[in-house]
Write a protein that holds these residues in place. Structure first.
Motif, mmCIF file in Angstrom:
data_model
loop_
_atom_site.group_PDB
_atom_site.id
_atom_site.type_symbol
_atom_site.label_atom_id
_atom_site.label_comp_id
_atom_site.label_asym_id
_atom_site.label_seq_id
_atom_site.Cartn_x
_atom_site.Cartn_y
_atom_site.Cartn_z
ATOM 1 N N ALA A 197 14.139 3.777 55.899
ATOM 2 C CA ALA A 197 13.915 4.336 54.568
ATOM 3 C C ALA A 197 12.516 3.996 54.063
ATOM 4 N N SER A 198 12.044 2.799 54.356
ATOM 5 C CA SER A 198 10.693 2.401 53.938
ATOM 6 C C SER A 198 9.644 3.251 54.646
ATOM 7 N N GLU A 199 9.843 3.518 55.929
ATOM 8 C CA GLU A 199 8.903 4.350 56.671
ATOM 9 C C GLU A 199 8.917 5.786 56.160
ATOM 10 N N GLU A 200 10.092 6.294 55.839
ATOM 11 C CA GLU A 200 10.185 7.653 55.297
ATOM 12 C C GLU A 200 9.422 7.770 53.988
ATOM 13 N N ARG B 241 12.093 13.073 56.660
ATOM 14 C CA ARG B 241 13.304 12.461 57.210
ATOM 15 C C ARG B 241 13.065 12.109 58.679
ATOM 16 N N LEU B 242 13.453 10.888 59.059
ATOM 17 C CA LEU B 242 13.243 10.394 60.415
ATOM 18 C C LEU B 242 14.564 10.285 61.170
ATOM 19 N N GLU B 243 14.475 10.411 62.486
ATOM 20 C CA GLU B 243 15.651 10.170 63.335
ATOM 21 C C GLU B 243 15.791 8.693 63.673
ATOM 22 N N ASN B 244 14.670 7.989 63.745
ATOM 23 C CA ASN B 244 14.692 6.552 64.032
ATOM 24 C C ASN B 244 13.426 5.928 63.470
ATOM 25 N N SER B 245 13.396 4.623 63.431
ATOM 26 C CA SER B 245 12.240 3.903 62.908
ATOM 27 C C SER B 245 11.274 3.551 64.043
ATOM 28 N N THR B 246 10.131 2.971 63.686
ATOM 29 C CA THR B 246 9.142 2.578 64.683
ATOM 30 C C THR B 246 9.725 1.532 65.631
ATOM 31 N N GLN B 247 9.477 1.729 66.926
ATOM 32 C CA GLN B 247 9.973 0.793 67.932
ATOM 33 C C GLN B 247 8.795 0.059 68.562
ATOM 34 N N THR B 248 8.962 -1.252 68.738
ATOM 35 C CA THR B 248 7.904 -2.092 69.298
ATOM 36 C C THR B 248 8.348 -2.666 70.635
ATOM 37 N N PRO C 232 5.122 -13.285 70.097
ATOM 38 C CA PRO C 232 5.098 -12.414 71.274
ATOM 39 C C PRO C 232 3.931 -11.435 71.232
ATOM 40 N N VAL C 233 3.455 -11.057 72.404
ATOM 41 C CA VAL C 233 2.341 -10.114 72.524
ATOM 42 C C VAL C 233 2.906 -8.698 72.595
ATOM 43 N N MET C 234 2.459 -7.830 71.672
ATOM 44 C CA MET C 234 2.945 -6.457 71.647
ATOM 45 C C MET C 234 2.210 -5.630 72.695
ATOM 46 N N SER C 235 2.963 -4.931 73.533
ATOM 47 C CA SER C 235 2.350 -4.082 74.559
ATOM 48 C C SER C 235 2.113 -2.668 74.045
ATOM 49 N N ARG C 236 3.050 -2.159 73.270
ATOM 50 C CA ARG C 236 2.850 -0.837 72.671
ATOM 51 C C ARG C 236 3.831 -0.626 71.526
ATOM 52 N N GLU C 237 3.487 0.334 70.675
ATOM 53 C CA GLU C 237 4.326 0.672 69.532
ATOM 54 C C GLU C 237 4.661 2.156 69.602
ATOM 55 N N ILE C 238 5.937 2.477 69.549
ATOM 56 C CA ILE C 238 6.399 3.850 69.661
ATOM 57 C C ILE C 238 6.648 4.405 68.260
ATOM 58 N N ALA C 239 5.963 5.491 67.942
ATOM 59 C CA ALA C 239 6.079 6.094 66.618
ATOM 60 C C ALA C 239 7.484 6.652 66.409
ATOM 61 N N PRO C 240 7.946 6.686 65.151
ATOM 62 C CA PRO C 240 9.275 7.238 64.882
ATOM 63 C C PRO C 240 9.325 8.742 65.125
ATOM 64 N N THR C 241 10.515 9.249 65.384
ATOM 65 C CA THR C 241 10.717 10.679 65.590
ATOM 66 C C THR C 241 11.071 11.342 64.270
ATOM 67 N N VAL C 242 10.329 12.391 63.909
ATOM 68 C CA VAL C 242 10.556 13.096 62.654
ATOM 69 C C VAL C 242 11.683 14.102 62.828
ATOM 70 N N ALA C 243 12.668 14.020 61.944
ATOM 71 C CA ALA C 243 13.786 14.958 61.991
ATOM 72 C C ALA C 243 13.477 16.225 61.206
ATOM 73 N N GLY C 244 12.742 16.102 60.101
ATOM 74 C CA GLY C 244 12.414 17.273 59.297
ATOM 75 C C GLY C 244 11.511 16.919 58.133
ATOM 76 N N VAL C 245 10.758 17.920 57.640
ATOM 77 C CA VAL C 245 9.824 17.714 56.522
ATOM 78 C C VAL C 245 10.004 18.854 55.526
ATOM 79 N N LEU C 246 10.106 18.506 54.257
ATOM 80 C CA LEU C 246 10.181 19.490 53.186
ATOM 81 C C LEU C 246 8.975 19.314 52.272
ATOM 82 N N VAL C 247 8.211 20.413 52.067
ATOM 83 C CA VAL C 247 7.035 20.389 51.198
ATOM 84 C C VAL C 247 7.252 21.386 50.070
ATOM 85 N N VAL C 248 7.162 20.895 48.845
ATOM 86 C CA VAL C 248 7.274 21.753 47.660
ATOM 87 C C VAL C 248 5.963 21.653 46.903
#
Length: 207
Positions: free
Chosen positions: A74-77, A102-109, A154-170
Motif C-alpha cells: 500500500a505504501s508503494e502504491e 494498483r500493484l500485484e506485489n511489492s518490491t522484492q530484494t 546483508p549485501v543486496m545483489s538486485r532489487e526486483i520492481a513491483p508488477t503493476v496491475a493497473g493504473v487509473l488517470v483522471v
C-alpha cells in the motif's frame, strides 16, 4: 462417625461385621480418590484452555506477516501514484490530475549468497557380490554480510520492481483527445506497463 459405628458395630463384632467394615472403608477411600481426580482434571482443562493451541499461534504469525506485506504494498502504491501525478500535471493541457496505481506485489530484494558445490560418492556392495556407486550433490549457501558501524548487514545483489496491475488517470484535460493520448502514453512509459492496464478519463466538470 457414629453412623458408621452403628452400621458395623463395635470393635468386638464378629467376622462378618469386620468384613463389612473393611468394604465400607475401601468404598470411602475410592470415593475420596475419585473426587480428587475430578478436581485435578478440572485444573488441567483450565490450563489447556488458557494456552493457545500451536495451530492458532501459527495462524496468527501468518496473518501478521500478510498484514505487513499488505502495508508495504500500500505504501508503494501511494508513492507511485503521487510521483506519477506530479509528472502528468506537467503535460500541457492536462490541468488537475489524480492517479491511482494498483500493484500485484511489492518490491522484492535478493541478497548475495556464497555457494559451494560438491559431490559425495559412495560404493555399496549388494548380497550378490555386485557393486553400485551412489553420487550425491552437496550444495551449500551462506549469506554475504558486510560490517557497517559495528553491525553486519546483508549485501543486496538486485532489487526486483513491483508488477503493476493497473493504473487509473483522471485529468481535467483528458476531454481533449490529443491531451488524453499524451497522458496515456506518458503513463505507459513511466511505469513500463502494457496498454490494456492503463485507463485515462476526463474529470467531471465542477469537481
Amino acid at each position: 462417625m457414629s453412623w458408621l459405628k452403628n452400621l458395623v458395630g463395635d470393635g468386638e463384632a464378629d467376622g462378618p461385621k469386620k468384613e463389612q467394615m473393611k468394604k465400607i472403608k475401601l468404598l470411602a477411600a475410592g470415593a475420596v480418590i475419585g473426587i480428587g481426580l475430578l478436581f485435578l482434571g478440572g485444573l488441567g482443562n483450565d490450563k489447556s484452555a488458557k494456552t493457545p493451541p500451536p495451530v492458532q499461534e501459527k495462524a496468527a504469525v501468518i496473518q501478521n506477516q500478510n498484514n505487513q506485506a499488505k502495508t508495504a504494498m500500500a505504501s508503494e502504491e501511494e508513492y507511485l501514484s503521487q510521483k506519477l501525478c506530479q509528472m502528468l500535471e506537467q503535460v500541457e493541457g492536462a490541468g488537475k490530475v489524480k492517479v491511482t496505481v494498483r500493484l500485484e506485489n511489492s518490491t522484492q530484494t535478493e541478497y548475495a549468497v556464497n555457494t559451494s558445490t560438491g559431490k559425495k560418492t559412495t560404493q555399496e556392495k549388494d548380497q550378490s557380490g555386485g557393486t553400485r556407486v551412489l553420487t550425491e550433490d552437496t550444495d551449500t549457501g551462506q549469506l554475504v554480510l558486510v560490517s557497517r558501524n559495528g553491525e553486519e548487514t546483508p549485501v543486496m545483489s538486485r532489487e526486483i520492481a513491483p508488477t503493476v496491475a493497473g493504473v487509473l488517470v483522471v485529468a481535467d484535460g483528458a476531454g481533449d483527445p490529443g491531451v488524453k493520448a499524451q497522458l496515456f502514453r506518458a503513463t505507459q512509459v513511466a511505469l513500463g506497463v502494457e496498454p490494456q492496464k492503463v485507463i485515462v478519463m476526463a474529470r467531471k466538470a465542477g469537481e
